[in-house]
Motif scaffolding. Structure first.
Motif, mmCIF file in Angstrom:
data_model
loop_
_atom_site.group_PDB
_atom_site.id
_atom_site.type_symbol
_atom_site.label_atom_id
_atom_site.label_comp_id
_atom_site.label_asym_id
_atom_site.label_seq_id
_atom_site.Cartn_x
_atom_site.Cartn_y
_atom_site.Cartn_z
ATOM 1 N N GLY A 175 26.534 42.315 20.455
ATOM 2 C CA GLY A 175 27.651 42.798 19.643
ATOM 3 C C GLY A 175 27.868 44.297 19.790
ATOM 4 O O GLY A 175 28.996 44.764 19.991
ATOM 5 N N ILE A 176 26.780 45.063 19.709
ATOM 6 C CA ILE A 176 26.878 46.520 19.838
ATOM 7 C C ILE A 176 27.312 46.895 21.259
ATOM 8 O O ILE A 176 28.101 47.827 21.454
ATOM 9 C CB ILE A 176 25.546 47.197 19.459
ATOM 10 C CG1 ILE A 176 25.221 46.957 17.975
ATOM 11 C CG2 ILE A 176 25.572 48.688 19.769
ATOM 12 C CD1 ILE A 176 26.243 47.491 16.987
ATOM 13 N N ALA A 177 26.820 46.164 22.258
ATOM 14 C CA ALA A 177 27.243 46.432 23.642
ATOM 15 C C ALA A 177 28.744 46.248 23.786
ATOM 16 O O ALA A 177 29.417 47.064 24.426
ATOM 17 C CB ALA A 177 26.503 45.504 24.606
ATOM 18 N N ASN A 178 29.288 45.208 23.171
ATOM 19 C CA ASN A 178 30.736 44.988 23.212
ATOM 20 C C ASN A 178 31.490 46.158 22.592
ATOM 21 O O ASN A 178 32.510 46.601 23.116
ATOM 22 C CB ASN A 178 31.100 43.688 22.490
ATOM 23 C CG ASN A 178 31.012 42.477 23.381
ATOM 24 O OD1 ASN A 178 31.978 42.104 24.023
ATOM 25 N ND2 ASN A 178 29.839 41.860 23.425
ATOM 26 N N VAL A 179 30.986 46.651 21.457
ATOM 27 C CA VAL A 179 31.649 47.779 20.781
ATOM 28 C C VAL A 179 31.593 49.027 21.655
ATOM 29 O O VAL A 179 32.619 49.659 21.926
ATOM 30 C CB VAL A 179 31.003 48.068 19.404
ATOM 31 C CG1 VAL A 179 31.533 49.371 18.819
ATOM 32 C CG2 VAL A 179 31.258 46.916 18.438
ATOM 33 N N LEU A 180 30.391 49.395 22.090
ATOM 34 C CA LEU A 180 30.236 50.650 22.836
ATOM 35 C C LEU A 180 30.937 50.596 24.189
ATOM 36 O O LEU A 180 31.550 51.580 24.608
ATOM 37 C CB LEU A 180 28.757 50.979 23.010
ATOM 38 C CG LEU A 180 27.993 51.276 21.710
ATOM 39 C CD1 LEU A 180 26.536 51.600 22.005
ATOM 40 C CD2 LEU A 180 28.651 52.405 20.931
ATOM 41 N N ASN A 181 30.872 49.463 24.855
ATOM 42 C CA ASN A 181 31.547 49.352 26.149
ATOM 43 C C ASN A 181 33.053 49.492 25.993
ATOM 44 O O ASN A 181 33.721 50.094 26.838
ATOM 45 C CB ASN A 181 31.191 48.026 26.826
ATOM 46 C CG ASN A 181 29.733 47.959 27.236
ATOM 47 O OD1 ASN A 181 29.007 48.941 27.194
ATOM 48 N ND2 ASN A 181 29.286 46.773 27.617
ATOM 49 N N GLU A 182 33.599 48.962 24.897
ATOM 50 C CA GLU A 182 35.039 49.096 24.646
ATOM 51 C C GLU A 182 35.404 50.526 24.251
ATOM 52 O O GLU A 182 36.371 51.088 24.760
ATOM 53 C CB GLU A 182 35.464 48.119 23.553
ATOM 54 C CG GLU A 182 36.959 48.130 23.280
ATOM 55 C CD GLU A 182 37.369 47.127 22.221
ATOM 56 O OE1 GLU A 182 38.131 47.514 21.314
ATOM 57 O OE2 GLU A 182 36.920 45.974 22.290
ATOM 58 N N VAL A 183 34.608 51.125 23.379
ATOM 59 C CA VAL A 183 34.897 52.483 22.912
ATOM 60 C C VAL A 183 34.863 53.480 24.074
ATOM 61 O O VAL A 183 35.735 54.338 24.188
ATOM 62 C CB VAL A 183 33.901 52.906 21.807
ATOM 63 C CG1 VAL A 183 33.953 54.411 21.543
ATOM 64 C CG2 VAL A 183 34.170 52.140 20.519
ATOM 65 N N TYR A 184 33.850 53.352 24.950
ATOM 66 C CA TYR A 184 33.695 54.303 26.044
ATOM 67 C C TYR A 184 34.470 53.913 27.302
ATOM 68 O O TYR A 184 34.545 54.690 28.242
ATOM 69 C CB TYR A 184 32.208 54.507 26.373
ATOM 70 C CG TYR A 184 31.511 55.342 25.332
ATOM 71 C CD1 TYR A 184 31.542 56.730 25.391
ATOM 72 C CD2 TYR A 184 30.854 54.746 24.269
ATOM 73 C CE1 TYR A 184 30.928 57.507 24.428
ATOM 74 C CE2 TYR A 184 30.225 55.515 23.292
ATOM 75 C CZ TYR A 184 30.271 56.892 23.376
ATOM 76 O OH TYR A 184 29.657 57.657 22.423
ATOM 77 N N GLY A 185 35.034 52.705 27.328
ATOM 78 C CA GLY A 185 35.811 52.280 28.481
ATOM 79 C C GLY A 185 34.995 52.086 29.742
ATOM 80 O O GLY A 185 35.515 52.127 30.858
ATOM 81 N N ARG A 186 33.702 51.870 29.583
ATOM 82 C CA ARG A 186 32.811 51.629 30.714
ATOM 83 C C ARG A 186 31.579 50.892 30.200
ATOM 84 O O ARG A 186 31.384 50.765 28.994
ATOM 85 C CB ARG A 186 32.394 52.933 31.398
ATOM 86 C CG ARG A 186 31.637 53.890 30.504
ATOM 87 C CD ARG A 186 31.317 55.214 31.199
ATOM 88 N NE ARG A 186 30.709 56.166 30.292
ATOM 89 C CZ ARG A 186 29.423 56.212 29.991
ATOM 90 N NH1 ARG A 186 28.570 55.350 30.540
ATOM 91 N NH2 ARG A 186 28.951 57.116 29.156
ATOM 92 N N GLU A 187 30.752 50.430 31.114
ATOM 93 C CA GLU A 187 29.556 49.702 30.701
ATOM 94 C C GLU A 187 28.468 50.675 30.264
ATOM 95 O O GLU A 187 27.774 51.270 31.084
ATOM 96 C CB GLU A 187 29.056 48.810 31.836
ATOM 97 C CG GLU A 187 27.929 47.899 31.395
ATOM 98 C CD GLU A 187 27.502 46.936 32.480
ATOM 99 O OE1 GLU A 187 27.888 45.764 32.391
ATOM 100 O OE2 GLU A 187 26.804 47.386 33.411
ATOM 101 N N VAL A 188 28.334 50.839 28.961
ATOM 102 C CA VAL A 188 27.274 51.671 28.390
ATOM 103 C C VAL A 188 26.003 50.830 28.273
ATOM 104 O O VAL A 188 24.922 51.262 28.656
ATOM 105 C CB VAL A 188 27.692 52.209 27.007
ATOM 106 C CG1 VAL A 188 26.568 53.004 26.357
ATOM 107 C CG2 VAL A 188 28.944 53.059 27.131
ATOM 108 N N LEU A 189 26.152 49.636 27.722
ATOM 109 C CA LEU A 189 25.034 48.686 27.614
ATOM 110 C C LEU A 189 25.415 47.449 28.432
ATOM 111 O O LEU A 189 26.427 46.815 28.169
ATOM 112 C CB LEU A 189 24.794 48.299 26.151
ATOM 113 C CG LEU A 189 24.331 49.404 25.216
ATOM 114 C CD1 LEU A 189 24.245 48.892 23.783
ATOM 115 C CD2 LEU A 189 22.961 49.938 25.652
ATOM 116 N N PRO A 190 24.599 47.103 29.415
ATOM 117 C CA PRO A 190 24.939 45.956 30.275
ATOM 118 C C PRO A 190 24.834 44.627 29.532
ATOM 119 O O PRO A 190 23.947 44.434 28.688
ATOM 120 C CB PRO A 190 23.914 46.029 31.400
ATOM 121 C CG PRO A 190 22.772 46.809 30.848
ATOM 122 C CD PRO A 190 23.350 47.756 29.825
#
Length: 196
Positions: A175-190
């Motif tokens: 869930g957090i990976a989905n949030v952070l990846n969307e917010v940053y526009g890149r894969e922060v957490l795979p």
């Protein structure tokens, strides 16, 4: 002059999956801290089961329906009502609304949820590795809980608790990976994207 640039139209609805995954994950971790033997069953777990694990997941599922995501609708709404029904199984007998379920009844209840989860696992094979882990570990959790109720073994129940903490933590991560990846526009957490 007419523009030839394509116009991208979005549905204007935020992604509800992180809400559903975090609601499931946090509630699962807390219940399984109890199952592992660290804390007693208490109103904190029951309240999480009603309001976050239950209602928040149902809301996420309804939003998934609006986004035309059948898998998300089915999973989040079902597990939201799972949490509400589980709280009902614990609280209703205390209110005099029927009898406490027997170990056999709980084996049937948890077993059918295990079968349902195993079936949904096949849907994750087209999604991502993180969701595959969540659903695989949840399937295992349900069947460990069945084994715990069937045998009455506290050791099996405690082991299920540890496995449930891992399952819940994996849902929180996803869930957090989905949030952070969307917010940053890149894969922060795979999350292990699957080639479709």
């Amino acid at each position: 002059m007419i523009s030839t640039t394509p116009v991208v139209v979005t549905d204007g609805i935020a992604n509800p999956a992180p809400l559903g995954l975090c609601a499931f994950g946090l509630t699962t971790v807390l219940l399984n801290i109890h199952n592992a033997g660290f804390i007693e069953m208490n109103t904190m777990i029951l309240a999480m089961g009603i309001f976050y694990g239950g209602l928040a997941q149902v809301i996420a599922g309804v939003i998934e329906a609006k986004k035309n995501n059948t898998f998300g609708l089915t999973a989040f709404t079902s597990y939201g009502f799972f949490w509400l029904s589980l709280v009902g199984l614990i609280v209703m007998p205390k209110l005099g609304w029927g009898t406490k379920p027997s170990e056999g009844a709980m084996c049937a209840y948890l077993g059918i949820w295990g079968v349902f989860t195993f079936c949904l696992f096949f849907g994750t094979l087209k999604l991502n590795r993180a969701l595959q882990f969540v659903f695989a570990s949840l399937t295992i959790l349900f069947f460990l809980l069945v084994a715990g109720d069937a045998t009455g073994s506290e050791n099996v129940k405690h082991f299920a608790g540890y496995e449930g903490i891992l399952c819940g933590a994996s849902a929180i991560y996803t869930g957090i990976a989905n949030v952070l990846n969307e917010v940053y526009g890149r894969e922060v957490l795979p999350i292990g994207t699957v080639n479709k």
